[in-house]
Design an enzyme around this catalytic site. Structure first.
Site, PDB file in Angstrom:
ATOM      1  N   SER A  89      29.115  34.597  45.420  1.00  0.00           N
ATOM      2  CA  SER A  89      28.723  35.951  45.789  1.00  0.00           C
ATOM      3  C   SER A  89      29.032  36.155  47.265  1.00  0.00           C
ATOM      4  O   SER A  89      28.947  35.217  48.067  1.00  0.00           O
ATOM      5  CB  SER A  89      27.235  36.193  45.521  1.00  0.00           C
ATOM      6  OG  SER A  89      26.436  35.339  46.308  1.00  0.00           O
ATOM      7  N   HIS A  93      29.851  42.889  56.228  1.00  0.00           N
ATOM      8  CA  HIS A  93      29.417  44.031  57.034  1.00  0.00           C
ATOM      9  C   HIS A  93      30.320  44.119  58.269  1.00  0.00           C
ATOM     10  O   HIS A  93      30.134  43.371  59.237  1.00  0.00           O
ATOM     11  CB  HIS A  93      27.956  43.873  57.469  1.00  0.00           C
ATOM     12  CG  HIS A  93      26.981  43.992  56.351  1.00  0.00           C
ATOM     13  ND1 HIS A  93      26.691  45.193  55.737  1.00  0.00           N
ATOM     14  CD2 HIS A  93      26.205  43.062  55.740  1.00  0.00           C
ATOM     15  CE1 HIS A  93      25.789  45.000  54.788  1.00  0.00           C
ATOM     16  NE2 HIS A  93      25.476  43.723  54.772  1.00  0.00           N
ATOM     17  N   HIS A 103      31.087  44.176  48.529  1.00  0.00           N
ATOM     18  CA  HIS A 103      30.319  43.147  47.825  1.00  0.00           C
ATOM     19  C   HIS A 103      31.137  42.688  46.628  1.00  0.00           C
ATOM     20  O   HIS A 103      31.859  43.466  46.013  1.00  0.00           O
ATOM     21  CB  HIS A 103      28.983  43.732  47.344  1.00  0.00           C
ATOM     22  CG  HIS A 103      28.443  43.042  46.120  1.00  0.00           C
ATOM     23  ND1 HIS A 103      28.698  43.498  44.836  1.00  0.00           N
ATOM     24  CD2 HIS A 103      27.687  41.933  45.983  1.00  0.00           C
ATOM     25  CE1 HIS A 103      28.115  42.696  43.962  1.00  0.00           C
ATOM     26  NE2 HIS A 103      27.494  41.740  44.616  1.00  0.00           N
ATOM     27  N   ASN A 105      30.712  39.515  43.333  1.00  0.00           N
ATOM     28  CA  ASN A 105      30.145  38.284  42.812  1.00  0.00           C
ATOM     29  C   ASN A 105      30.705  38.006  41.426  1.00  0.00           C
ATOM     30  O   ASN A 105      31.019  38.924  40.665  1.00  0.00           O
ATOM     31  CB  ASN A 105      28.617  38.302  42.806  1.00  0.00           C
ATOM     32  CG  ASN A 105      28.041  39.044  41.624  1.00  0.00           C
ATOM     33  OD1 ASN A 105      27.814  38.476  40.558  1.00  0.00           O
ATOM     34  ND2 ASN A 105      27.805  40.344  41.799  1.00  0.00           N
ATOM     35  N   ARG A 107      29.834  35.075  38.210  1.00  0.00           N
ATOM     36  CA  ARG A 107      28.797  34.106  37.882  1.00  0.00           C
ATOM     37  C   ARG A 107      28.885  33.689  36.408  1.00  0.00           C
ATOM     38  O   ARG A 107      29.449  34.396  35.568  1.00  0.00           O
ATOM     39  CB  ARG A 107      27.410  34.680  38.179  1.00  0.00           C
ATOM     40  CG  ARG A 107      27.109  35.979  37.448  1.00  0.00           C
ATOM     41  CD  ARG A 107      25.814  36.623  37.914  1.00  0.00           C
ATOM     42  NE  ARG A 107      25.520  37.836  37.164  1.00  0.00           N
ATOM     43  CZ  ARG A 107      25.980  39.035  37.479  1.00  0.00           C
ATOM     44  NH1 ARG A 107      26.744  39.195  38.544  1.00  0.00           N
ATOM     45  NH2 ARG A 107      25.662  40.092  36.743  1.00  0.00           N
ATOM     46  N   HIS A 138      40.339  51.607  43.287  1.00  0.00           N
ATOM     47  CA  HIS A 138      40.111  51.686  41.848  1.00  0.00           C
ATOM     48  C   HIS A 138      41.378  51.386  41.048  1.00  0.00           C
ATOM     49  O   HIS A 138      41.290  50.846  39.932  1.00  0.00           O
ATOM     50  CB  HIS A 138      39.525  53.044  41.479  1.00  0.00           C
ATOM     51  CG  HIS A 138      38.032  53.097  41.630  1.00  0.00           C
ATOM     52  ND1 HIS A 138      37.170  52.757  40.613  1.00  0.00           N
ATOM     53  CD2 HIS A 138      37.258  53.392  42.698  1.00  0.00           C
ATOM     54  CE1 HIS A 138      35.925  52.855  41.039  1.00  0.00           C
ATOM     55  NE2 HIS A 138      35.946  53.240  42.304  1.00  0.00           N
TER      56      HIS A 138
END
Length: 301
Positions: A89, A93, A103, A105, A107, A138
């Site tokens: 993850s 900033h 961001h 992540n 998992r 996108h």
């Protein structure tokens, strides 16, 4: 496909991402903490700060296991006793308000009864929404989805809109991206196929974000733009502490608090009844923080 193999691939993904970010930033390196979880497993926390572009960022790897907490069992309605979870993850900033927060992540979760699933996501949080930048972002998301399943983007883009949404503000956190969870054999794809998709999402991060960093880091900004950035970072804090399931899962499973909360920005500001002037760039951004915007088509706002 064994869980140890998945964990090792995630570990190597962390290496690739941190090297790419250091090269792109050009002014700082990651500091690493290796930690162990008392109940089982551990991880590597890597933090970068005060770089040429990145004011603060973290790229975390973990592989933890042990007895499944009752709170998690009840919430997910599970019967199994033991779990294994691994993933990467990250959160960046930037210092410049014209470089978006990002961001990502990926998992993997497995139970001792054989149940497993993949999850993850990637989303972009600009301080000032640039429609062309959002479209380009996108397009990259759709490409990686289409490579594996032509239905993925149409499913995971709206899921991101819904997940990264602050209902008490009536705002999305940013321009969205992808979000997916509980991907397993029920998807009609094999475990190996799903893992390939998840890894491609992870591999997509560095080239996509480094291009955004290079394109925006040299732009000049005003005191007003910096002030707006600090207030928008406040929305990020609100989401992570109030709504984010990953934060809650980490804390509920006695994860390493410093690693979980490294997602917090280095500086943030809240002002009571912050005034946004009609017709301003700030007002235009607020108009674009909505669900269900098709960023791939021309937008009139």
């Amino acid at each position: 496909m064994q869980k140890e193999y998945i964990a090792e691939e995630f570990r190597q993904l962390q290496d690739k991402i941190t090297r790419a970010l250091e090269n792109c930033d050009g002014g700082a390196q990651f500091h690493e903490d290796i930690w162990e979880r008392e109940a089982g497993g551990g991880g590597r926390s890597r933090v970068i700060k005060n770089g040429n572009i990145i004011e603060k960022g973290g790229v975390q790897f973990s592989a933890v296991h042990g007895e499944l907490p009752e709170k998690i069992k009840n919430k997910l309605k599970l019967e199994a006793d033991d779990f294994f979870a691994t993933g990467v993850s990250l959160i960046m900033h930037p210092e410049n308000p014209h470089v978006p927060i990002i961001h990502m992540n990926v998992r993997y979760f497995e139970l001792n009864d054989g149940t497993y699933w993949f999850g993850g996501g990637i989303d972009l949080t600009p301080i000032y929404v640039d429609k062309n930048q959002a479209k380009a972002f996108h397009l990259e998301m759709k490409k990686v989805c289409d490579k594996h399943n032509p239905e993925f983007y149409s499913k995971f883009k709206p899921w991101a809109d819904e997940y990264f949404y602050l209902p008490f503000r009536n705002e999305t956190r940013g321009v969205g991206g992808l979000f997916f969870d509980h991907l397993n054999d029920s998807s009609g794809m094999t475990k190996e196929q799903l893992f390939a998709f998840v890894m491609d999402v992870g591999e997509l991060f560095a080239p996509t974000y480094c291009e955004i960093m290079r394109s925006n880091a040299s732009k000049l900004y005003s005191e007003q733009e910096k002030d707006w950035q600090l207030h928008r970072r406040g929305r990020y804090v609100e989401f992570n502490l109030v709504l984010d399931k990953g934060t809650k899962f980490g804390l509920d499973t006695n994860g390493r608090t410093e690693s979980i909360l490294v997602s917090m920005p280095p500086e943030v500001r809240w002002t009571y009844q912050y005034e946004v002037k009609e017709g301003s760039k700030e007002a235009e951004t607020l108009q674009l923080l909505k669900k269900d915007i098709n960023w791939l088509e021309p937008i009139s706002v």
